[in-house]
Design a protein around this motif. Sequence first.
Motif, PDB file in Angstrom:
ATOM      1  N   SER A   1       1.139   0.567   7.968  1.00 45.43           N
ATOM      2  CA  SER A   1       0.452   0.371   6.426  1.00 45.43           C
ATOM      3  C   SER A   1      -0.014  -1.032   6.060  1.00 45.43           C
ATOM      4  O   SER A   1      -0.988  -0.621   5.581  1.00 45.43           O
ATOM      5  N   PHE A   2       0.487  -1.897   6.786  1.00 46.97           N
ATOM      6  CA  PHE A   2      -0.201  -3.003   6.208  1.00 46.97           C
ATOM      7  C   PHE A   2      -1.503  -3.304   7.126  1.00 46.97           C
ATOM      8  O   PHE A   2      -2.415  -3.909   6.466  1.00 46.97           O
ATOM      9  N   TRP A   3      -1.824  -2.868   8.177  1.00 48.31           N
ATOM     10  CA  TRP A   3      -3.029  -2.536   8.661  1.00 48.31           C
ATOM     11  C   TRP A   3      -4.120  -1.887   7.852  1.00 48.31           C
ATOM     12  O   TRP A   3      -5.397  -2.288   7.801  1.00 48.31           O
ATOM     13  N   ASN A   4      -3.654  -0.740   7.604  1.00 52.13           N
ATOM     14  CA  ASN A   4      -4.448   0.197   6.773  1.00 52.13           C
ATOM     15  C   ASN A   4      -5.115  -0.583   5.438  1.00 52.13           C
ATOM     16  O   ASN A   4      -5.992  -0.214   5.092  1.00 52.13           O
ATOM     17  N   ALA A   5      -3.964  -1.208   4.835  1.00 51.75           N
ATOM     18  CA  ALA A   5      -4.266  -2.217   3.605  1.00 51.75           C
ATOM     19  C   ALA A   5      -5.472  -3.076   3.792  1.00 51.75           C
ATOM     20  O   ALA A   5      -6.508  -3.434   2.884  1.00 51.75           O
ATOM     21  N   LEU A   6      -4.948  -3.889   5.005  1.00 51.13           N
ATOM     22  CA  LEU A   6      -6.040  -5.127   5.620  1.00 51.13           C
ATOM     23  C   LEU A   6      -7.517  -4.269   5.664  1.00 51.13           C
ATOM     24  O   LEU A   6      -8.497  -5.083   5.157  1.00 51.13           O
TER      25      LEU A   6
ATOM     26  N   PHE B   1      -2.662   2.190  -4.380  1.00 49.79           N
ATOM     27  CA  PHE B   1      -1.516   3.080  -4.568  1.00 49.79           C
ATOM     28  C   PHE B   1      -1.922   4.637  -4.838  1.00 49.79           C
ATOM     29  O   PHE B   1      -1.637   5.617  -4.135  1.00 49.79           O
ATOM     30  N   ASP B   2      -2.478   4.666  -6.060  1.00 52.08           N
ATOM     31  CA  ASP B   2      -2.771   5.812  -6.689  1.00 52.08           C
ATOM     32  C   ASP B   2      -3.532   7.109  -5.806  1.00 52.08           C
ATOM     33  O   ASP B   2      -3.077   8.119  -5.685  1.00 52.08           O
TER      34      ASP B   2
ATOM     35  N   TYR C   1       2.049   1.938  -1.077  1.00 50.35           N
ATOM     36  CA  TYR C   1       2.599   3.303  -1.085  1.00 50.35           C
ATOM     37  C   TYR C   1       3.735   3.342  -0.221  1.00 50.35           C
ATOM     38  O   TYR C   1       4.766   4.040  -0.520  1.00 50.35           O
ATOM     39  N   TYR C   2       3.810   2.529   0.968  1.00 50.61           N
ATOM     40  CA  TYR C   2       5.204   2.352   1.722  1.00 50.61           C
ATOM     41  C   TYR C   2       6.218   1.683   1.089  1.00 50.61           C
ATOM     42  O   TYR C   2       7.299   2.124   1.151  1.00 50.61           O
TER      43      TYR C   2
ATOM     44  N   TYR D   1       6.516   2.084  -2.415  1.00 51.40           N
ATOM     45  CA  TYR D   1       7.103   3.077  -3.240  1.00 51.40           C
ATOM     46  C   TYR D   1       8.065   4.292  -2.305  1.00 51.40           C
ATOM     47  O   TYR D   1       9.178   4.568  -2.865  1.00 51.40           O
ATOM     48  N   LYS D   2       7.754   4.544  -1.136  1.00 51.59           N
ATOM     49  CA  LYS D   2       8.544   5.430  -0.415  1.00 51.59           C
ATOM     50  C   LYS D   2       9.830   4.916  -0.157  1.00 51.59           C
ATOM     51  O   LYS D   2      10.884   5.666  -0.352  1.00 51.59           O
ATOM     52  N   ASN D   3      10.183   3.715   0.254  1.00 51.71           N
ATOM     53  CA  ASN D   3      11.441   3.318   0.500  1.00 51.71           C
ATOM     54  C   ASN D   3      12.146   2.755  -0.701  1.00 51.71           C
ATOM     55  O   ASN D   3      13.485   3.296  -0.478  1.00 51.71           O
ATOM     56  N   ALA D   4      11.391   2.607  -1.774  1.00 44.21           N
ATOM     57  CA  ALA D   4      12.301   2.345  -3.052  1.00 44.21           C
ATOM     58  C   ALA D   4      12.901   3.481  -3.702  1.00 44.21           C
ATOM     59  O   ALA D   4      13.912   3.885  -4.240  1.00 44.21           O
ATOM     60  N   PHE D   5      11.938   4.597  -3.778  1.00 42.19           N
ATOM     61  CA  PHE D   5      12.181   5.769  -4.437  1.00 42.19           C
ATOM     62  C   PHE D   5      12.447   6.876  -3.639  1.00 42.19           C
ATOM     63  O   PHE D   5      12.812   8.018  -4.317  1.00 42.19           O
TER      64      PHE D   5
END
Length: 389
Positions: free
Chosen positions: A168-173, A331-332, A348-349, A351-355
């Motif tokens: 997820s970090f690489w995708n955002a970068l 995110f959206d 997004y990751y 969000y998934k961990n939190a909720f």
Amino acid sequence: MKYRTKEALVGYLFATPIILTVLIFTIYPIIAAFYYSLTDYQPLEARKFTYTFDPYDALELHTGVLKEEAKDYTVDELKEYFDPVTFVELDVGVKLSEEEKKIVKDYFDSLNLLNDFKEGKLPKQIKISDFMKKYMKGHSERFTKYVPRFVGLQNFKEMFKDMYFYTSFWNALLYSIIVVPIQTLLAIILAVAANSKIRGVNFFKSVFFLPAITSSAALSMIFWLIYSKPGVLNKILLALFGRLGFQPVDYLNEPKVALFAIMAMNIWSTAGYFMVTFLAGLQDIPSSIYEAARIDGATGTQIFWKITIPLLRPQIVFVSIMGTIGCMQVFDQIYFLIRNLRNITISYYIYKNAFEYGKMGYASALAVVLFAVILALSLIQRKVIKEEY
């Protein structure tokens, strides 16, 4: 009272609403995120003491003795069927740590509870926090309000063993590396076009800016219709290249192209927004500079790269930093359009961990790392791209 003091007090009085708003909705969440990143905070556990239950049903299930029959038993006889730890954990529904199990075993007032059960003095419904407060003999603090366990740097250690964190970090970068330069250059080109003195320029300004004021959810649904396998894009490509063997592609479910499809959507939807910033910068550049360049024989391309771009450096710094922040936090569009974990971004990751996974402490640690990365990238950009030519 001095005039300057009065003036300051009146100023702070008028500013109080916005100051409170910033403190409550900006400063406090940041501090809370840092705190929760060092704990095992779980949202579902945080509400466990606020639920209500029927103590008669719980005791009947635990002891096997019906409410109507309890009066025929002595308290000592009922106690033979009663285990406080099992009752609190399984029948009341409070998950206990090993330390809490020991406290319950040592201090739970079993005799008082069973006597109330025998004499019918229990309420039909009671909040778990009130129940524990009544029957824990002065040791109810840990059972009336949820306090997350402090774990130190455990969440951060776990993060660096998490494959999806790296993905997820690489995708955002990658998203930021590709989107920010393209959307910045496109915004400059749109601003130059919008700054031209041609007929209908106001219409084009409105068209370029329209995606910026359109709901992100609505844009996502439109692009879902475009990118889906039976969608508009595949129909156009089939009409053009069907004879050459082109086969429809499910752009949003194909891991190799899904993220790039979202990038194209983001570039299209944000370039018009940043165009306004560059348009303001262009209007501050004296026309005499362009006239002098043309007199010296400069071509349009030379004017663009040697005059326009350098004089727009303050706007470029601002747009690149804001674009990087937005892309790292994207995110959206991911939430609406991506359905596989190989293309998720760090926001997004989180969000998934939190909720979804109920790991708010771990999600907070991810948020802290994202905050540190965005801050570092912003400082680097300010250092690398000088505002002054």
